[in-house]
Scaffold this active site. Structure first.
Site, PDB file in Angstrom:
ATOM      1  N   ARG A  94      10.921  -2.762  -2.121  1.00 57.07           N
ATOM      2  CA  ARG A  94       9.775  -3.534  -2.612  1.00 57.07           C
ATOM      3  C   ARG A  94      10.296  -4.750  -3.374  1.00 57.07           C
ATOM      4  O   ARG A  94      11.057  -4.599  -4.338  1.00 57.07           O
ATOM      5  CB  ARG A  94       8.923  -2.635  -3.532  1.00 57.07           C
ATOM      6  CG  ARG A  94       7.808  -3.382  -4.213  1.00 57.07           C
ATOM      7  CD  ARG A  94       6.916  -2.473  -5.061  1.00 57.07           C
ATOM      8  NE  ARG A  94       5.946  -3.306  -5.730  1.00 57.07           N
ATOM      9  CZ  ARG A  94       5.790  -3.391  -7.063  1.00 57.07           C
ATOM     10  NH1 ARG A  94       6.503  -2.630  -7.878  1.00 57.07           N
ATOM     11  NH2 ARG A  94       4.912  -4.217  -7.556  1.00 57.07           N
ATOM     12  N   HIS A 138       4.175 -11.162  -8.957  1.00 63.31           N
ATOM     13  CA  HIS A 138       4.845 -10.400 -10.012  1.00 63.31           C
ATOM     14  C   HIS A 138       5.139 -11.399 -11.139  1.00 63.31           C
ATOM     15  O   HIS A 138       6.279 -11.677 -11.471  1.00 63.31           O
ATOM     16  CB  HIS A 138       6.103  -9.723  -9.470  1.00 63.31           C
ATOM     17  CG  HIS A 138       6.628  -8.602 -10.318  1.00 63.31           C
ATOM     18  ND1 HIS A 138       6.869  -7.324  -9.824  1.00 63.31           N
ATOM     19  CD2 HIS A 138       6.970  -8.552 -11.622  1.00 63.31           C
ATOM     20  CE1 HIS A 138       7.342  -6.560 -10.794  1.00 63.31           C
ATOM     21  NE2 HIS A 138       7.434  -7.284 -11.904  1.00 63.31           N
ATOM     22  N   GLU A 183       0.955  -5.063 -11.836  1.00 63.53           N
ATOM     23  CA  GLU A 183       0.634  -4.855 -13.249  1.00 63.53           C
ATOM     24  C   GLU A 183      -0.193  -6.002 -13.827  1.00 63.53           C
ATOM     25  O   GLU A 183       0.269  -6.715 -14.748  1.00 63.53           O
ATOM     26  CB  GLU A 183       1.914  -4.644 -14.062  1.00 63.53           C
ATOM     27  CG  GLU A 183       2.747  -3.469 -13.570  1.00 63.53           C
ATOM     28  CD  GLU A 183       3.992  -3.207 -14.415  1.00 63.53           C
ATOM     29  OE1 GLU A 183       4.254  -3.956 -15.356  1.00 63.53           O
ATOM     30  OE2 GLU A 183       4.697  -2.219 -14.126  1.00 63.53           O
ATOM     31  N   ASN A 313       2.530   2.335 -11.353  1.00 60.48           N
ATOM     32  CA  ASN A 313       3.797   2.099 -12.053  1.00 60.48           C
ATOM     33  C   ASN A 313       3.743   2.892 -13.346  1.00 60.48           C
ATOM     34  O   ASN A 313       2.800   2.727 -14.132  1.00 60.48           O
ATOM     35  CB  ASN A 313       3.971   0.621 -12.403  1.00 60.48           C
ATOM     36  CG  ASN A 313       4.094  -0.264 -11.170  1.00 60.48           C
ATOM     37  OD1 ASN A 313       4.075   0.219 -10.041  1.00 60.48           O
ATOM     38  ND2 ASN A 313       4.229  -1.559 -11.386  1.00 60.48           N
ATOM     39  N   TYR A 315       5.994   4.540 -16.780  1.00 64.54           N
ATOM     40  CA  TYR A 315       7.224   4.659 -17.574  1.00 64.54           C
ATOM     41  C   TYR A 315       7.078   5.672 -18.698  1.00 64.54           C
ATOM     42  O   TYR A 315       7.954   6.484 -18.937  1.00 64.54           O
ATOM     43  CB  TYR A 315       7.630   3.295 -18.135  1.00 64.54           C
ATOM     44  CG  TYR A 315       8.085   2.358 -17.031  1.00 64.54           C
ATOM     45  CD1 TYR A 315       9.421   2.313 -16.645  1.00 64.54           C
ATOM     46  CD2 TYR A 315       7.171   1.564 -16.352  1.00 64.54           C
ATOM     47  CE1 TYR A 315       9.838   1.490 -15.603  1.00 64.54           C
ATOM     48  CE2 TYR A 315       7.580   0.737 -15.304  1.00 64.54           C
ATOM     49  CZ  TYR A 315       8.908   0.714 -14.937  1.00 64.54           C
ATOM     50  OH  TYR A 315       9.325  -0.087 -13.896  1.00 64.54           O
ATOM     51  N   GLU A 389       6.663   1.841  -9.147  1.00 65.21           N
ATOM     52  CA  GLU A 389       7.744   1.627 -10.124  1.00 65.21           C
ATOM     53  C   GLU A 389       7.870   2.865 -10.995  1.00 65.21           C
ATOM     54  O   GLU A 389       6.863   3.417 -11.450  1.00 65.21           O
ATOM     55  CB  GLU A 389       7.457   0.454 -11.079  1.00 65.21           C
ATOM     56  CG  GLU A 389       7.688  -0.901 -10.498  1.00 65.21           C
ATOM     57  CD  GLU A 389       7.497  -2.009 -11.532  1.00 65.21           C
ATOM     58  OE1 GLU A 389       7.739  -1.779 -12.740  1.00 65.21           O
ATOM     59  OE2 GLU A 389       7.090  -3.100 -11.116  1.00 65.21           O
TER      60      GLU A 389
HETATM   61  O1  IFM Z   1      10.925  -4.944 -15.416  1.00 61.05           O
HETATM   62  C1  IFM Z   1       9.610  -4.534 -15.470  1.00 61.05           C
HETATM   63  C2  IFM Z   1       8.878  -4.920 -14.212  1.00 61.05           C
HETATM   64  O2  IFM Z   1       8.970  -6.274 -13.947  1.00 61.05           O
HETATM   65  C3  IFM Z   1       7.412  -4.555 -14.314  1.00 61.05           C
HETATM   66  N1  IFM Z   1       7.255  -3.187 -14.720  1.00 61.05           N
HETATM   67  C4  IFM Z   1       8.012  -2.706 -15.839  1.00 61.05           C
HETATM   68  C5  IFM Z   1       9.478  -3.046 -15.651  1.00 61.05           C
HETATM   69  C6  IFM Z   1      10.302  -2.516 -16.850  1.00 61.05           C
HETATM   70  O3  IFM Z   1       9.836  -3.085 -18.030  1.00 61.05           O
END
Ligand code: IFM
Length: 486
Positions: A94, A138, A183, A313, A315, A389
């Site tokens: 991607r 992006h 995002e 995405n 985290y 992500e």
């Molecule tokens: O690096 C970023 C990415 O560009 C978008 N999502 C989160 C990642 C980590 O912060």
């Protein structure tokens, strides 16, 4: 930024069995990057500046004054990078297209040299048997469009749809997975709210206008893509939807804080995109900031386009409480600013979730990913999901032999992929996973300080060295099973 606690890394707490988790036969194993974070070559072949060029060149905006001018020089090294992906057995890659590279200034005809780069890149991927997944936006808005008002201006949505149509026409014959926006929360709330991202504005009302125009841009771009792409192509959007939890689950005030942040983090995008309406309480909660009169009569229908998939995405989760006297500098994991990215929620405090953290200070919690997948399985029944992500930053360093061992990242990936596997077992239709990121790169306001890559990059020489996590992930991709984390 708090230092990470380094202990035994967290794993998914409720594995279904002790056997190696096996994924569905068609499951896609990939890695992700974005244009400004890796390409460099910012002044070549007709590219004009984006808001990130301007922002990163503004003193004090990024750590160490770092910019994406060179990044990891992928523009010139893409062939070797694709060969590396092949060595690592990736099934899909991607990447994002740089808008100012293919349509400098955001208006007018496409520039052939810009499009040709993405033709060469996708040809190379296809030649190696790697499925390209293309993100149209992006975060690198052409600076001239920001000068004309940026995302708070309605016209930017029309400009984006035009750009999407051009890229669709040029690359529709070779790309089967299309992602409109990456995002949009960050574009709107960090770009126009807290100002820690480009263009660095701190205007609460403009934040919500930007969110709406990003939604509109997504809907109009989806329509433009449908007119050019072959029927087999999938169109999706990648949301960094947050799992938001109340600090005290029994507290009505904390639950109300959770509800409001959930609307600002998630409902503001998935409401119109998936259901054709904004959450009614989002509109009333923010009435003191805007009357939302920028929503035109046909907008919600334009935004609410049938999608082929949804990208998630993930985290870390968010933990919030009601705090009528909350300080305006918040620890919500999105960078330090005196301005809140959360319009109308100054009385909400963000807390560090308990547990181990990555180098970003983000708590490692794979259950948040499982919860998110199951939420969208309910929210959008029948809509396939991709994890577009997921990954972790650590302070990786080569050993004296030049090898890079990153057992913490392997544990992070193992925990989160186990959560994906558990969600599939629980009925979710997750079609693939993109590790963030293929290689170390420009981490926005953090510059090159934070390394998210499975491949280590020596920024002085641009030498690429796969970390042990890259080899671990290659084995997962090859076998369609999770190898043990250690
Ligand atoms: O690096 C970023 C990415 O560009 C978008 N999502 C989160 C990642 C980590 O912060």
């Amino acid at each position: 930024m708090p230092k990470p606690i380094t202990q035994t890394p967290t794993t998914d707490p409720t594995p279904t069995s002790t056997a190696a988790p096996t994924f569905p036969p068609s499951f896609l194993w990939g890695a992700a990057t974005s244009a400004y974070q890796i390409e460099g070559a910012v002044r070549e072949d007709g590219r004009t500046p984006s808001i990130w060029d301007t922002f990163s060149h503004t003193p004090g905006r990024t750590a160490g004054g770092d910019t994406g001018d060179m990044a990891v020089d992928h523009y010139h090294r893409y062939r070797d990078d694709v060969a590396l992906m092949k060595d690592l057995d990736l099934g899909t890659y991607r990447f994002s297209v740089s808008w100012p590279r293919v349509q400098p200034t955001g208006r007018g005809p496409a520039v052939q040299r810009g499009l040709d780069f993405y033709r060469r890149l996708t040809d190379e991927l296809l030649a190696q048997g790697i499925k390209p997944a293309l993100t149209l936006y992006h975060w690198d808005l052409p600076q001239e469009l920001e000068d004309a008002g940026g995302w708070p201006a309605r016209d930017t949505a029309y400009r984006f749809a035009e750009y999407a149509g051009m890229v669709g026409e040029a690359l529709g014959d070779r790309v089967d997975l299309w992602i409109t926006l990456n995002e949009p929360w960050c574009s709107a709330f960090l770009g126009y709210g807290s100002g820690v991202h480009a263009p660095g504005r701190t205007e609460p009302a403009a934040t919500l206008r930007a969110a709406h125009h990003l939604n509109l841009a997504h809907g109009l771009a989806t329509q433009a893509l449908r007119q050019t792409l072959p029927p087999r192509a999938e169109v999706a959007v990648s949301l960094n939807s947050s799992t938001v939890r109340p600090l005290s689950p029994d507290s009505p005030a904390d639950n109300d804080a959770r509800r409001r942040i959930d609307n600002l983090a998630n409902g503001v995008f998935h409401g119109p995109m998936l259901h054709g309406e904004y959450p009614a309480d989002l509109i009333t909660d923010t009435a003191g900031i805007t009357d939302w009169s920028f929503i035109h009569a046909t907008d919600l229908a334009a935004i609410h386009q049938p999608l082929d998939a949804l990208g998630l995405n993930y985290y870390t989760p968010s933990l919030v409480s009601s705090a009528p006297s909350a300080p305006t500098t918040r620890s919500d994991g999105h960078g330090a600013s005196d301005h809140s990215p959360w319009p109308g929620a100054d009385d909400v405090a963000f807390h560090q979730s308990p547990g181990e953290r990555t180098e970003m200070g983000w708590t490692i919690d794979p259950t948040g990913l499982h919860d998110l997948i199951m939420r969208y399985t309910r929210e959008a029944p029948g809509l396939p999901l991709y994890i577009t992500e997921n990954g972790a930053a650590y302070d990786d360093k080569p050993d004296p032999e030049g090898r890079v061992h990153d057992p913490e990242r392997i544990a992070y990936l193992h925990g989160h992929l186990s959560a994906v596997h558990r969600a599939i077992k629980d009925g979710a239709d997750v079609r693939g996973y993109y590790l963030w990121s293929l290689m170390d790169n420009f981490e926005w306001a953090y510059g090159y300080e934070k390394r998210f890559g499975a491949v280590y990059v020596d920024y002085a020489t641009q030498k690429r060295t796969p970390k042990s996590s890259a080899h671990w992930y290659a084995q997962a991709s090859r076998t369609n099973q999770l190898p043990p984390a250690n």
